[in-house]
Every structure is written in structure tokens, then in C-alpha cells.
Enzyme design. Sequence first.
Site, PDB file in Angstrom:
ATOM      1  N   GLU A  84       1.315  -0.837   0.241  1.00  0.00           N
ATOM      2  CA  GLU A  84       0.009  -0.180   0.273  1.00  0.00           C
ATOM      3  C   GLU A  84       0.768   1.204  -0.087  1.00  0.00           C
ATOM      4  O   GLU A  84       0.443   2.134   0.417  1.00  0.00           O
ATOM      5  CB  GLU A  84      -0.862   0.103   1.135  1.00  0.00           C
ATOM      6  CG  GLU A  84      -1.480  -1.437   1.066  1.00  0.00           C
ATOM      7  CD  GLU A  84      -2.828  -1.540   2.249  1.00  0.00           C
ATOM      8  OE1 GLU A  84      -4.223  -1.808   2.631  1.00  0.00           O
ATOM      9  OE2 GLU A  84      -2.186  -0.934   3.416  1.00  0.00           O
TER      10      GLU A  84
HETATM   11  C1  TNX Z   1      -4.240  -3.906   4.323  1.00  0.00           C
HETATM   12  S1  TNX Z   1      -2.568  -6.448   4.140  1.00  0.00           S
HETATM   13  C2  TNX Z   1      -3.357  -3.527   4.862  1.00  0.00           C
HETATM   14  C3  TNX Z   1      -3.039  -3.491   6.535  1.00  0.00           C
HETATM   15  C4  TNX Z   1      -4.682  -3.471   7.061  1.00  0.00           C
HETATM   16  C5  TNX Z   1      -5.351  -4.083   6.919  1.00  0.00           C
HETATM   17  C6  TNX Z   1      -6.931  -4.510   7.967  1.00  0.00           C
HETATM   18  C7  TNX Z   1      -1.579  -5.203   4.174  1.00  0.00           C
HETATM   19  C8  TNX Z   1      -0.240  -6.039   3.816  1.00  0.00           C
HETATM   20  N1  TNX Z   1      -1.955  -4.113   4.696  1.00  0.00           N
HETATM   21  O1  TNX Z   1      -2.263  -2.101   7.044  1.00  0.00           O
HETATM   22  O2  TNX Z   1      -4.174  -3.568   8.671  1.00  0.00           O
HETATM   23  O3  TNX Z   1      -5.494  -4.124   5.374  1.00  0.00           O
HETATM   24  O4  TNX Z   1      -7.714  -5.425   7.149  1.00  0.00           O
END
Ligand code: TNX
Length: 539
Positions: A344
Site C-alpha cells: 500500500e
Molecule cells: C491491509 S494487508 C493492510 C494493513 C491493514 C489491513 C486491514 C496489508 C499488507 N496491508 O495495513 O491493517 O489491510 O485489514
Amino acid sequence: MSQPRPIPRLLGSLLLLAAATLSGVVASGLAATPAQAAEPPVRPLGQTVPVPASVVPGGAPFTLTPETRIRTDSSGEVRAIGDRLAEVLRPSTGYALPVTDRPSPGAIRLRLSGKDSALGEEGYRLQSSRGSLTITAHRPAGLFRGVQTLRQLLPSRVEEDTRQPGPWQVAGGTITDSPRFAHRGAMLDVSRHFLTVDQVKRYLDHISLYKINKLHLHLSDDQGWRIAIDSWPRLATYGGSTQVGGGPGGYYTKAQYKEIVRYAAARHVEVVPEIDMPGHTNAALASYAELNCDGVAPPLYTGTAVGFSSLCVPKAVTYDFVDDVIREIAALTPGRYIHIGGDEAHSTSRADYVAFMNRVQPIVATYGKTVIGWHQLTGATPAEGAIAQYWGLDGTSQAEKEQVARAAQNGTRLILSPADRIYLDMKYNKDTELGLSWAGYVEVRRSYDWDPGAYLPGAPASAIAGVEAPLWTETISSNEHIDHMAFPRLPGVAELGWSPAATHDWEDYKVRLAAQGPRMEALGIDYYRSAQVPWPATQ
Ligand code: TNX
């Protein structure tokens, strides 16, 4: 063979026989009221989670008595496993259970065997008969896993910490068992809400009962930096001073972190530390103005948005920072892996992301460690030996899935953490109070009923290092919360990681999982009583 209902695709006729017996026992247990009434006096061999690879029942049961000794090899590591077993069994049985390396008739014996290299790193053989109970393994980790099986073969009340009535019997026969995948992980996000050393230890106690062998700690994110770094002390003291919702946060001193690593190692669990970069870095950016491209430190962050922060990719100081952090984390890590995040990074341009990941991976190698990254790493150039952790879902774009599959074809191994299957922070259904639902609702069956070996189209089964269930903690802050979201889904993930694909069967699994209910209760695990599972009636 006459069975109460069909149990397809199980191992051999003997296991079928054991499963059929078990179904009958639980069905009659359901008619009774007290939970204890559902417990057969001698649990059928193989009624465990994960289910063993091979079960051959037969012969008279083994009985634990006030005179039973635990005989180990003289090696310290094996002795420590015997001591752990004794610690579990003494309070509930009330027996002395001395641990000795002397020959002892009628003992529970833990032995390493040089000859049994086929059992591998974690495999074991458990032989139970009237006269003795022997667990044999090639390596200490195998003995530890075998001991977890032994616990589950004894009545659930063996997990209580006060004296309980016997008898304490283990069905006769032989279990030969080893894991399908080497990586069977649980991830704890200690950044969004800080979790104390004791909370992490409690989770380690519970996950290791199900043969989980990796604890991935998500040590940094926008809301908090949770590990002391001597060369950048404000990361912890300032960057760790809050959490989601604005609580006091916290961080681990190096001594505390080493204590977690030691406690995990005693359970044959490897700690995989994660420093998430280049996004998810607000806590670091708030702690040191020079890490920001504009030289201005943002305020600490206590919300739950993602994707707004980025390390400054063009600045040289960024790599001094990463080098210092990785060096200090590597020095705390006896295990092979360091997780560098990489998910992300919505505020990092694509070119910057690729440049950053390709520059940071060699730093990990410099300190003798191997990279794990979230699967976005496959958009850069994964280093030799790197593992990508896939967290997509059914709805993930074809292009993204293909990118990951291509990397797998080219030698990058995968840890599977599909969000719509095994994200433990997803709600079970619309009535679940805790958790999120961006990946959908994930009931117990959904989290179990898939095959890691055939999950991602185009990714060869040989590229699958294993499975890992993340528990993100935006909404999770107490042991009760952890219990409710991790249990009973985590045991299913543990079984997907351990048991042969041929044993996969929801109808069989749900009955074995139901038998874990009283055991989890005895351990004080406040699990979610999913209506999909035929739990024994409680008092
Ligand atoms: C996605 S999965 C994220 C996290 C969040 C999560 C909540 C991922 C690698 N990153 O930053 O906490 O979703 O479900």
C-alpha cells in the site's frame, strides 16, 4: 465399512475407521448436556488439529499414572521440551512427572533418532501402547510438535491449571507425521494497538499448540514504532508513544524483544520482524524531520487510513536510516528472515517504489538475512531467495495475480495470506462487533475450505512456502479481542499448513475442531462459537 455418514478423501481405511468412531462419539456427546460428557474416556488416535499425516490405531491405551516419568535424551534442548510437557501435565494431573534421562519403565519418552532423517526438521513418530509412550524425531522441533499432538490426545481437562480427575489415557497405535509446508505463520500487528510482551507470549502459547512455527511481528506502521533502535532513539520514544484511538502506545526494549524471541524459540517458533517501508511510515516520519522530503515532521497519527505516508526515496539519509534499522533488527534476529513490508505505498510513485525496494533488499542481504515482502514486491525485482507474501483476494485484478504468479514461476516463493480467507481481522458475519470487512465476511468454513497448493493460478505448487494468518489490530486491543478473532479460524490455517492435501475435508475437520472447544475453554481462550461448528453442549 458402515459409517454414520460419508467421509470422503481421507487417508487410509484405518484413519477412516478412527474418523467414523469419532463422529459417533461426538454425535452422542451432543445429546448430553455437560461438556465433559462429550469427551470420550480415550480419544481416538488422530482426533487432533492439525490432523496427522498417518494414523494407525491399535493395541491397548497408554495410561499416565502417579509414577509416570518423562524420559528425555541428555541434550539440553530435548530436556527443555520434556520440562515444558511436564509443566502442562503437572497442575491438572497432580502427578510429580519427574523429567529424567535414565531408563524408566512405563515412561513418556522423547528421543532424537539420527536414523530417522525422513522425519525432517519437524516430523515425529508417536507410539502409544500399554507399556510406554514414545515420541521419536530427527530434530528437537519434531519432538516439540509431537508433544503438541500428545496434549491433544489427552482429555481437554489436562489443559486446566487446577487438579482434575483422571483417568489420563492415550489410545494405542502409531502416528507418523510431518508438515506439508515449512512456513505456517501467524502475524500480529503490534503497531495499530501495542500488545505487551505478556500478550505476545500468551499468543505464542496458543498458536504453538496448533504447530504454527512462525510469528511475524508487524513492528512499525503509521500509528506506532514498537522496537527500540539505539541509533534512532526517537522512533520508539516518540514514534511509539501513541496508537489507534490515541492511547499510550508503547514499544519493546531490546531486552524485551529478545525475551519474546527466546520464548518463541522455546516453542520452536521463529520470530519474523517486519519494518514496513516505504509506506506505512508516519511514526518514523513524525519522529525525524530529516526523513521527510520537505524536512517537516508530520504529527503523530491515531486514525486508521492507509497509504498516505512515504519515506523520501531520493534522499541519501533514508538509506542510512534503513541500514541502521536493519542492522539493529538483524542483530536481534536469530531467524533467517526480515520482512520489509512494501504494501500500500500509494504515496510513493511507481518508479520510486521500484528504486526503493531494489536498493533496500541488498541491505537485508548485507546483514545476512533473507527478504520477505508483501506481494507488491513482485512489482520491483525480488532478490534471490526473497519470499513474497500474497494478501490478495478473489477480486484482485488479473494483472496483479499474474504478476505474482510470474514471480513465482521465476523462483520467488510465496506465503499465502489471502485476505478473504485468512485475514483474522475480517468479521465472521455482519453481526461481528470487532474487525473490518473490506475483504468480505470470513466464516470458519471459508477460512479453512481452500487449497494453498492450488490457490493462485499459474503459481507452481513448489513455489508455495506456506500460509500465514495476519491479525491486524485497528479494532483489536485486548486478549479477548485476539481470542475472538483468531480462534477458531487460526487452527484451520494451521491445519492447511500442516496436514496433507488428501486429508482436507470440512465435514471431518469441523468435528475435530468442535472437540477443540473444551480444550480452548480449559486454556482460557474465549473463542467465537461459530454456528458452523458442532461444539459440544456446555453446562
Ligand atoms: C491491509 S494487508 C493492510 C494493513 C491493514 C489491513 C486491514 C496489508 C499488507 N496491508 O495495513 O491493517 O489491510 O485489514
